[in-house]
Design a protein around this motif. Structure first.
Motif, PDB file in Angstrom:
ATOM      1  N   ALA A  73       8.653  17.106  51.630  1.00  0.00           N
ATOM      2  CA  ALA A  73       8.644  15.641  51.606  1.00  0.00           C
ATOM      3  C   ALA A  73      10.021  15.074  51.956  1.00  0.00           C
ATOM      4  O   ALA A  73      10.137  14.143  52.766  1.00  0.00           O
ATOM      5  CB  ALA A  73       8.212  15.150  50.230  1.00  0.00           C
ATOM      6  N   MET A  74      11.067  15.643  51.379  1.00  0.00           N
ATOM      7  CA  MET A  74      12.420  15.151  51.650  1.00  0.00           C
ATOM      8  C   MET A  74      12.834  15.431  53.085  1.00  0.00           C
ATOM      9  O   MET A  74      13.539  14.629  53.705  1.00  0.00           O
ATOM     10  CB  MET A  74      13.413  15.800  50.683  1.00  0.00           C
ATOM     11  N   LEU A  75      12.381  16.545  53.641  1.00  0.00           N
ATOM     12  CA  LEU A  75      12.698  16.867  55.032  1.00  0.00           C
ATOM     13  C   LEU A  75      12.106  15.818  55.963  1.00  0.00           C
ATOM     14  O   LEU A  75      12.737  15.399  56.938  1.00  0.00           O
ATOM     15  CB  LEU A  75      12.165  18.253  55.385  1.00  0.00           C
ATOM     16  N   ALA A  76      10.890  15.359  55.661  1.00  0.00           N
ATOM     17  CA  ALA A  76      10.242  14.341  56.495  1.00  0.00           C
ATOM     18  C   ALA A  76      10.857  12.958  56.284  1.00  0.00           C
ATOM     19  O   ALA A  76      11.108  12.224  57.247  1.00  0.00           O
ATOM     20  CB  ALA A  76       8.748  14.298  56.171  1.00  0.00           C
ATOM     21  N   LEU A  77      11.156  12.613  55.035  1.00  0.00           N
ATOM     22  CA  LEU A  77      11.679  11.288  54.719  1.00  0.00           C
ATOM     23  C   LEU A  77      13.102  11.068  55.231  1.00  0.00           C
ATOM     24  O   LEU A  77      13.493   9.934  55.507  1.00  0.00           O
ATOM     25  CB  LEU A  77      11.644  11.063  53.198  1.00  0.00           C
ATOM     26  N   THR A  78      13.850  12.145  55.358  1.00  0.00           N
ATOM     27  CA  THR A  78      15.257  12.016  55.755  1.00  0.00           C
ATOM     28  C   THR A  78      15.509  12.442  57.201  1.00  0.00           C
ATOM     29  O   THR A  78      16.659  12.622  57.602  1.00  0.00           O
ATOM     30  CB  THR A  78      16.152  12.872  54.834  1.00  0.00           C
TER      31      THR A  78
ATOM     32  N   ILE B 180      18.159  10.537  59.334  1.00  0.00           N
ATOM     33  CA  ILE B 180      19.526  10.422  58.841  1.00  0.00           C
ATOM     34  C   ILE B 180      20.398  11.522  59.452  1.00  0.00           C
ATOM     35  O   ILE B 180      19.984  12.684  59.520  1.00  0.00           O
ATOM     36  CB  ILE B 180      19.560  10.520  57.308  1.00  0.00           C
ATOM     37  N   GLU B 181      21.598  11.147  59.887  1.00  0.00           N
ATOM     38  CA  GLU B 181      22.537  12.131  60.428  1.00  0.00           C
ATOM     39  C   GLU B 181      22.788  13.208  59.374  1.00  0.00           C
ATOM     40  O   GLU B 181      23.026  12.920  58.206  1.00  0.00           O
ATOM     41  CB  GLU B 181      23.844  11.417  60.795  1.00  0.00           C
ATOM     42  N   ARG B 182      22.732  14.489  59.798  1.00  0.00           N
ATOM     43  CA  ARG B 182      22.638  15.596  58.866  1.00  0.00           C
ATOM     44  C   ARG B 182      23.874  15.794  57.980  1.00  0.00           C
ATOM     45  O   ARG B 182      23.751  16.123  56.799  1.00  0.00           O
ATOM     46  CB  ARG B 182      22.335  16.897  59.616  1.00  0.00           C
TER      47      ARG B 182
ATOM     48  N   GLY C  78      18.690  19.979  45.416  1.00  0.00           N
ATOM     49  CA  GLY C  78      18.894  21.368  45.815  1.00  0.00           C
ATOM     50  C   GLY C  78      17.934  21.809  46.897  1.00  0.00           C
ATOM     51  O   GLY C  78      18.302  22.574  47.798  1.00  0.00           O
ATOM     52  N   SER C  79      16.694  21.328  46.830  1.00  0.00           N
ATOM     53  CA  SER C  79      15.703  21.708  47.848  1.00  0.00           C
ATOM     54  C   SER C  79      16.119  21.221  49.220  1.00  0.00           C
ATOM     55  O   SER C  79      15.956  21.928  50.231  1.00  0.00           O
ATOM     56  CB  SER C  79      14.331  21.130  47.485  1.00  0.00           C
ATOM     57  N   LEU C  80      16.685  20.031  49.278  1.00  0.00           N
ATOM     58  CA  LEU C  80      17.115  19.483  50.562  1.00  0.00           C
ATOM     59  C   LEU C  80      18.358  20.208  51.081  1.00  0.00           C
ATOM     60  O   LEU C  80      18.474  20.463  52.290  1.00  0.00           O
ATOM     61  CB  LEU C  80      17.398  17.990  50.419  1.00  0.00           C
ATOM     62  N   ILE C  81      19.260  20.574  50.201  1.00  0.00           N
ATOM     63  CA  ILE C  81      20.457  21.308  50.613  1.00  0.00           C
ATOM     64  C   ILE C  81      20.085  22.636  51.262  1.00  0.00           C
ATOM     65  O   ILE C  81      20.565  22.991  52.345  1.00  0.00           O
ATOM     66  CB  ILE C  81      21.392  21.556  49.403  1.00  0.00           C
ATOM     67  N   VAL C  82      19.200  23.388  50.626  1.00  0.00           N
ATOM     68  CA  VAL C  82      18.807  24.698  51.146  1.00  0.00           C
ATOM     69  C   VAL C  82      18.004  24.564  52.442  1.00  0.00           C
ATOM     70  O   VAL C  82      18.226  25.300  53.403  1.00  0.00           O
ATOM     71  CB  VAL C  82      18.004  25.480  50.089  1.00  0.00           C
ATOM     72  N   THR C  83      17.083  23.603  52.481  1.00  0.00           N
ATOM     73  CA  THR C  83      16.260  23.414  53.671  1.00  0.00           C
ATOM     74  C   THR C  83      17.110  23.012  54.872  1.00  0.00           C
ATOM     75  O   THR C  83      16.928  23.519  55.983  1.00  0.00           O
ATOM     76  CB  THR C  83      15.181  22.340  53.418  1.00  0.00           C
TER      77      THR C  83
ATOM     78  N   LEU D 111      32.341  21.142  59.010  1.00  0.00           N
ATOM     79  CA  LEU D 111      31.039  20.975  59.661  1.00  0.00           C
ATOM     80  C   LEU D 111      31.052  19.684  60.468  1.00  0.00           C
ATOM     81  O   LEU D 111      31.326  18.613  59.925  1.00  0.00           O
ATOM     82  CB  LEU D 111      29.919  20.931  58.610  1.00  0.00           C
ATOM     83  N   GLY D 112      30.794  19.807  61.760  1.00  0.00           N
ATOM     84  CA  GLY D 112      30.808  18.628  62.623  1.00  0.00           C
ATOM     85  C   GLY D 112      29.588  17.758  62.432  1.00  0.00           C
ATOM     86  O   GLY D 112      28.664  18.090  61.693  1.00  0.00           O
ATOM     87  N   ARG D 113      29.584  16.640  63.129  1.00  0.00           N
ATOM     88  CA  ARG D 113      28.452  15.716  63.056  1.00  0.00           C
ATOM     89  C   ARG D 113      27.208  16.372  63.624  1.00  0.00           C
ATOM     90  O   ARG D 113      27.240  16.999  64.682  1.00  0.00           O
ATOM     91  CB  ARG D 113      28.767  14.438  63.836  1.00  0.00           C
ATOM     92  N   ILE D 114      26.092  16.252  62.905  1.00  0.00           N
ATOM     93  CA  ILE D 114      24.825  16.858  63.315  1.00  0.00           C
ATOM     94  C   ILE D 114      23.801  15.753  63.496  1.00  0.00           C
ATOM     95  O   ILE D 114      23.466  15.050  62.539  1.00  0.00           O
ATOM     96  CB  ILE D 114      24.324  17.871  62.268  1.00  0.00           C
ATOM     97  N   PRO D 115      23.297  15.548  64.715  1.00  0.00           N
ATOM     98  CA  PRO D 115      22.353  14.452  64.974  1.00  0.00           C
ATOM     99  C   PRO D 115      21.093  14.556  64.123  1.00  0.00           C
ATOM    100  O   PRO D 115      20.686  15.648  63.714  1.00  0.00           O
ATOM    101  CB  PRO D 115      22.024  14.609  66.466  1.00  0.00           C
ATOM    102  N   SER D 116      20.492  13.400  63.858  1.00  0.00           N
ATOM    103  CA  SER D 116      19.218  13.376  63.142  1.00  0.00           C
ATOM    104  C   SER D 116      18.133  13.932  64.039  1.00  0.00           C
ATOM    105  O   SER D 116      18.316  14.114  65.243  1.00  0.00           O
ATOM    106  CB  SER D 116      18.873  11.945  62.718  1.00  0.00           C
ATOM    107  N   GLU D 117      16.991  14.215  63.445  1.00  0.00           N
ATOM    108  CA  GLU D 117      15.895  14.824  64.177  1.00  0.00           C
ATOM    109  C   GLU D 117      14.745  13.830  64.347  1.00  0.00           C
ATOM    110  O   GLU D 117      14.649  12.834  63.636  1.00  0.00           O
ATOM    111  CB  GLU D 117      15.402  16.074  63.436  1.00  0.00           C
ATOM    112  N   GLN D 118      13.891  14.130  65.295  1.00  0.00           N
ATOM    113  CA  GLN D 118      12.715  13.289  65.511  1.00  0.00           C
ATOM    114  C   GLN D 118      11.790  13.369  64.304  1.00  0.00           C
ATOM    115  O   GLN D 118      11.511  14.449  63.791  1.00  0.00           O
ATOM    116  CB  GLN D 118      11.954  13.747  66.761  1.00  0.00           C
TER     117      GLN D 118
END
Length: 391
Positions: free
Chosen positions: A57-62, A65-67, A105-110, A178-185
């Motif tokens: 759920a958090m992977l989809a909701l976020t 957002i820039e990583r 924690g789930s979002l950090i690991v994912t 860690l450099g800037r990581i673009p958001s995903e579709q």
């Protein structure tokens, strides 16, 4: 690239620490908060269940957002949850802190995993999954045994303060390295869940659920097992967790290399079959400390060897939804941990000996093997779709 992988592994270490460290101090928490051992065990269960639900759920909701920014905010929330656990005056407050840490924690690991597999060549995917998994394994090697010793002198609460400080240090590392990581579709969660319509994919996730349930039926109550069956004191228990953790770290790497060398299908069958044997002989091995040490090392290796093989298998057979499959895998792991910790508590309350936990875990592993055979024998929806298109 190696530096980026190191940073991602460091983040998973911090997130894994707060889940795993509590298993080594359950008796102290139960005594301090005046609850039973099985009730204290539910702190593992709630963390696992919330982690399982919040991951996809958090992977989809976020997704928009820039990583890097998402990483930092998530780790800040994780720090707040750790400080709440440190302060917690009662069981209910500690329970709430576990929910906060599970979601963050789930979002950090994912995030760590999904980013890692995109920055390495395809033939190194299983290996890098193993390396990222080592971040969690390292939390067993360093965190759990040191946690057992630390709480002996300073109490269990100090462990959560240390975790909060480590998280802040990780945030500084991420900010600078860690450099800037673009958001995903954005992919709607409903669309992501459609991949689970495949019998091959859903049975593969069931393998992970049952394997981790079998493992945690025993591992969640490893401290009372060591005290009851081998009559070990705090220092020897800490040493046992350290050896187990070293084995787990090597297991994550071994699982990744094995999958790359002989293929995911053979790796899964070999790992699960060996796991069944080890769990059933584990209580018997306590007649000798040397025999038990060998069995425990094998158990530790197998506990993390299954993850890279399973995730690589899912990437191969569901490439179009590989990100969400990795998230589902971590959800499956947490569901398995929840089931195992609950089942382990029930077995402890009803059985005459804690050795029964290992046999109950072995029985679940047998079901996992059947699910693995079923999944391997099914045609995947990805392959079927390609065949339909070519015809």
């Amino acid at each position: 690239m190696k530096l980026k992988i190191f940073v991602l592994t460091t983040a998973t270490f911090t997130a894994g620490l707060i889940e795993l460290i509590i298993g080594g101090v359950l008796p102290s928490i139960a005594q301090d908060l005046n609850v039973s051992l099985s009730t204290a065990g539910q702190l593992i269960t709630i963390f696992a269940l919330v982690y399982a639900v919040s991951g996809p759920a958090m992977l989809a909701l976020t997704a928009k957002i820039e990583r890097k920014r998402l990483y930092l905010w998530t780790m800040l929330i994780f720090t707040i949850g750790s400080l709440l656990a440190f302060w917690s005056p009662n069981y209910e407050t500690l329970f709430i802190s576990r929910i906060i840490n599970a979601v963050s924690g789930s979002l950090i690991v994912t995030l760590s995993l999904t980013i890692a597999v995109k920055i390495v060549p395809e033939n190194f995917r299983a290996r890098v999954i193993g390396i990222i998994s080592m971040g969690v394994s390292l939390s067993i090697v360093l965190g759990v045994p040191l946690g057992v010793l630390t709480q002996e002198f300073f109490g269990w609460r100090i462990l959560f303060l240390i975790i909060a400080l480590l998280t802040l240090m990780s945030m500084v590392t991420i900010q600078f390295f860690l450099g800037r990581i673009p958001s995903e579709q954005t992919v709607p969660l409903k669309t992501q869940l459609q991949s689970l319509k495949s019998a091959k994919i859903i049975s593969a996730h069931l393998v992970t659920v049952l394997a981790l349930a079998g493992h945690y039926t025993m591992y969640a109550y490893f401290t009372p097992f060591l005290k009851s069956m081998l009559h070990l004191d705090t220092y020897w228990i800490s040493a046992a967790y350290f050896v187990f953790g070293l084995s787990a770290v090597s297991g994550a790497l071994i699982g990744g290399i094995l999958s790359d060398k002989i293929g995911t299908a053979k790796s899964i069958l070999i790992i699960i079959s060996t796991f069944i044997v080890v769990l059933f002989i584990l209580p018997v091995s306590t007649i000798s400390l040397y025999m038990f040490t060998i069995a425990m090392i094998l158990w530790g290796i197998l506990s993390w060897a299954i993850s890279p093989a399973q995730q690589s298998y899912l990437i191969q057979h569901a490439p179009a939804s590989s990100d969400i499959q990795q998230s589902f895998t971590f959800s499956a792991i947490q569901i398995g941990i929840a089931i195992g910790s609950v089942l382990g508590g029930l077995v402890i309350n009803r059985a005459e000996s804690i050795s029964t936990n290992a046999w109950a875990g072995g029985a679940l592993m047998c079901v996992a093997l059947l699910c693995a055979v079923y999944s391997l024998s099914r045609q995947g929806f990805y392959l079927a779709a390609k065949q339909t298109q070519s015809s």
